[in-house]
Enzyme design. Structure first.
Site, PDB file in Angstrom:
ATOM      1  CG  HIS A 178      -0.198  -0.026   2.534  1.00 13.44           C
ATOM      2  ND1 HIS A 178       0.329  -1.198   3.048  1.00 13.44           N
ATOM      3  CD2 HIS A 178       0.113   0.943   3.418  1.00 13.44           C
ATOM      4  CE1 HIS A 178       0.922  -0.931   4.202  1.00 13.44           C
ATOM      5  NE2 HIS A 178       0.812   0.366   4.449  1.00 13.44           N
ATOM      6  CB  CYS A 236       4.439  -0.868   4.287  1.00 12.23           C
ATOM      7  SG  CYS A 236       6.029  -0.433   3.564  1.00 12.23           S
ATOM      8  CE  LYS A 270      10.982  -1.736  -8.811  1.00  7.62           C
ATOM      9  NZ  LYS A 270      11.264  -2.277  -7.457  1.00  7.62           N
ATOM     10  CE  LYS A 275       5.347   6.497  -0.905  1.00  8.12           C
ATOM     11  NZ  LYS A 275       4.557   5.496  -1.642  1.00  8.12           N
ATOM     12  CG  HIS A 301      17.010  -2.142   4.824  1.00 13.35           C
ATOM     13  ND1 HIS A 301      16.209  -3.261   4.815  1.00 13.35           N
ATOM     14  CD2 HIS A 301      17.910  -2.326   3.830  1.00 13.35           C
ATOM     15  CE1 HIS A 301      16.613  -4.086   3.857  1.00 13.35           C
ATOM     16  NE2 HIS A 301      17.633  -3.536   3.245  1.00 13.35           N
ATOM     17  CB  THR A 332       3.533   6.128  -5.496  1.00 16.92           C
ATOM     18  OG1 THR A 332       3.955   6.661  -4.223  1.00 16.92           O
ATOM     19  CG2 THR A 332       2.556   7.093  -6.143  1.00 16.92           C
ATOM     20  NE  ARG A 333       5.228  -0.462  -2.377  1.00 16.50           N
ATOM     21  CZ  ARG A 333       4.545   0.150  -1.407  1.00 16.50           C
ATOM     22  NH1 ARG A 333       4.247   1.423  -1.544  1.00 16.50           N
ATOM     23  NH2 ARG A 333       4.165  -0.491  -0.324  1.00 16.50           N
TER      24      ARG A 333
END
Length: 418
Positions: free
Chosen positions: A52, A339, A372, A290, A295, A55-56
């Site tokens: 979620h 996430c 992706k 954003k 990590h 955007t990715r």
């Protein structure tokens, strides 16, 4: 529900509300399989896993390893195909800035610039090498140090993850797939073959898979486990191998006069590495600019009890990146999202069949860079489930279980020992 619990499905997909589970459900259903998707959360898509955040990034000049590039070609093709099938815009092209100073190191693999350049050269990918001054001139939001090296990939951009998952689920259901949300898996097991004997095999004649959930017990010839951070609980043999990590991304407010510079038409997505770590980010949307830090704070967590509140340390880690984007540097943190990353030691995926139970397909541990690929990973998981030999035409040798991969010899021994 009674009709579903009494039926023997061709396949059950656990984690159907996530990126890879929804895609596996779609590809299985498109091939005519009678398939059931199970999702532990009450709705799908959801915001409790790894898929979620609006955007990715998607890109082909892949610094992680050049062998990902052929998989990316196919992933792009499948995303475009899904867009055409649904009429939904899922992919936005902005270009991608891959940048790092000389000599930067990033654990396994090369740094952003060197690794991206290697992938581009090995696969003849379109790219440009830009100086920091050229980056600022072309993309006004950016201010990079004089020693940074930059590869620009014009064909990169971002996916809309919630829309992608919804598209896969919607099309899967149109092809006959069933979806049950709020069905947390409590236990799964492979039944003995109908004629007696052992519990391993590749089809119903060699033992069905039984999946016990909070919504009832279901049966299938094959089981696809694509449950992200919940994989160590579902497959105990994987526990020593997988690290579930809390990840935070934030949206920073922009002053009105800065918004044009951060518009998707003028601000590419980016992968930026410096002495503080490895950052990534996106052009501004209605929530702001954003950014994330790969990590993040390196917090190991139990997915059932992830801290969702954003604290000052979270914000400070993200703000380290804003020094390269002066227009956002003083912006208020307007929104943030938590996430999960599920990491393997070599940061590559796990795409393979369970060694003791070939009816069971494992698809997870994408180490924070898997979304992706999900259009293709869903197809690969369908291949592994439906092929008697667990074959796929795609080269996933980097992602198969192997004694040569760090930590996996003990995992394979545990699987075989039962």
């Amino acid at each position: 529900m009674a009709g579903l619990t009494s039926k023997v499905f061709d396949a059950i997909v656990v984690g159907a509300g996530g990126a890879h589970g929804s895609a596996a459900l779609y590809h299985l259903a498109k091939r005519g399989a009678q398939v059931l998707g199970l999702e532990a959360q009450p709705s799908a898509p959801h915001d409790k896993g790894s898929s979620h955040g609006l955007t990715r990034i998607i890109r082909k000049c892949y610094f992680e390893h050049p062998s990902y590039v052929p998989l990316l070609h196919e992933s792009y093709r499948l995303w475009n195909e899904l867009e055409a099938e649904t009429g939904e815009k899922l992919l936005t092209i902005t270009g991608c800035v891959n940048t790092s100073p000389p000599g930067a190191e990033r654990g396994p693999g090369l740094a952003c610039y060197e690794g991206s350049l290697l992938a581009a050269q090995q696969h003849n990918l379109e790219h440009e090498i830009l100086s920091p001054a050229q980056v600022s001139q072309r993309f006004p939001a950016y201010r990079l140090p004089a020693d940074f090296q930059t590869l620009f990939e014009a064909g990169a951009g971002f996916l809309s993850p919630e829309k992608c998952i919804a598209a896969h689920l919607g099309q899967a259901q149109k092809s006959g797939a069933q979806l049950v949300c709020g069905a947390a898996v409590q236990r799964w097991a492979v039944e003995p073959p109908s004629g007696g004997g052992g519990s391993s095999g590749s089809g119903s004649a060699e033992g069905l898979v039984r999946v016990e959930t909070s919504q009832g017990t279901f049966q299938a010839k094959k089981l696809v486990l694509a449950a992200g951070g919940w994989m160590p609980a579902l497959v105990p043999e994987l526990k020593p191998l997988l690290t579930v990590e809390r990840q935070v991304v934030g949206w920073f407010e922009l002053a009105p006069e800065q918004r044009d510079a951060f518009h998707p038409s003028r601000c590419p997505v980016f992968l930026l590495q410096d002495a503080n770590g490895y950052f990534y980010g996106f052009p501004a949307d209605e929530h702001g600019f954003k950014v994330g830090k790969y990590h993040h704070l390196r917090e190991k967590v139990d997915p059932a009890g992830v801290p969702r509140e954003i604290n000052a340390q979270d914000e400070a880690a993200l703000r380290e990146c804003l020094q390269y984007f002066p227009g956002a540097q003083g912006g208020r943190l307007a929104r943030a999202s938590v996430c999960l990353f599920t990491n393997t030691p070599d940061l590559n995926f796990i795409l393979d069949r369970h060694r003791r139970h070939p009816q069971v397909v494992l698809g997870s541990a994408c180490s924070g860079h898997g979304f992706k690929f999900s259009s293709l990973v869903g197809r690969v998981l369908a291949d592994l489930a439906l092929s008697p030999e667990g074959a796929t035409p795609h080269d996933i040798s980097l992602h198969r279980l192997s004694r040569e991969r760090p930590g996996q010899a003990a995992v394979l021994d545990a699987m075989l020992a039962g």
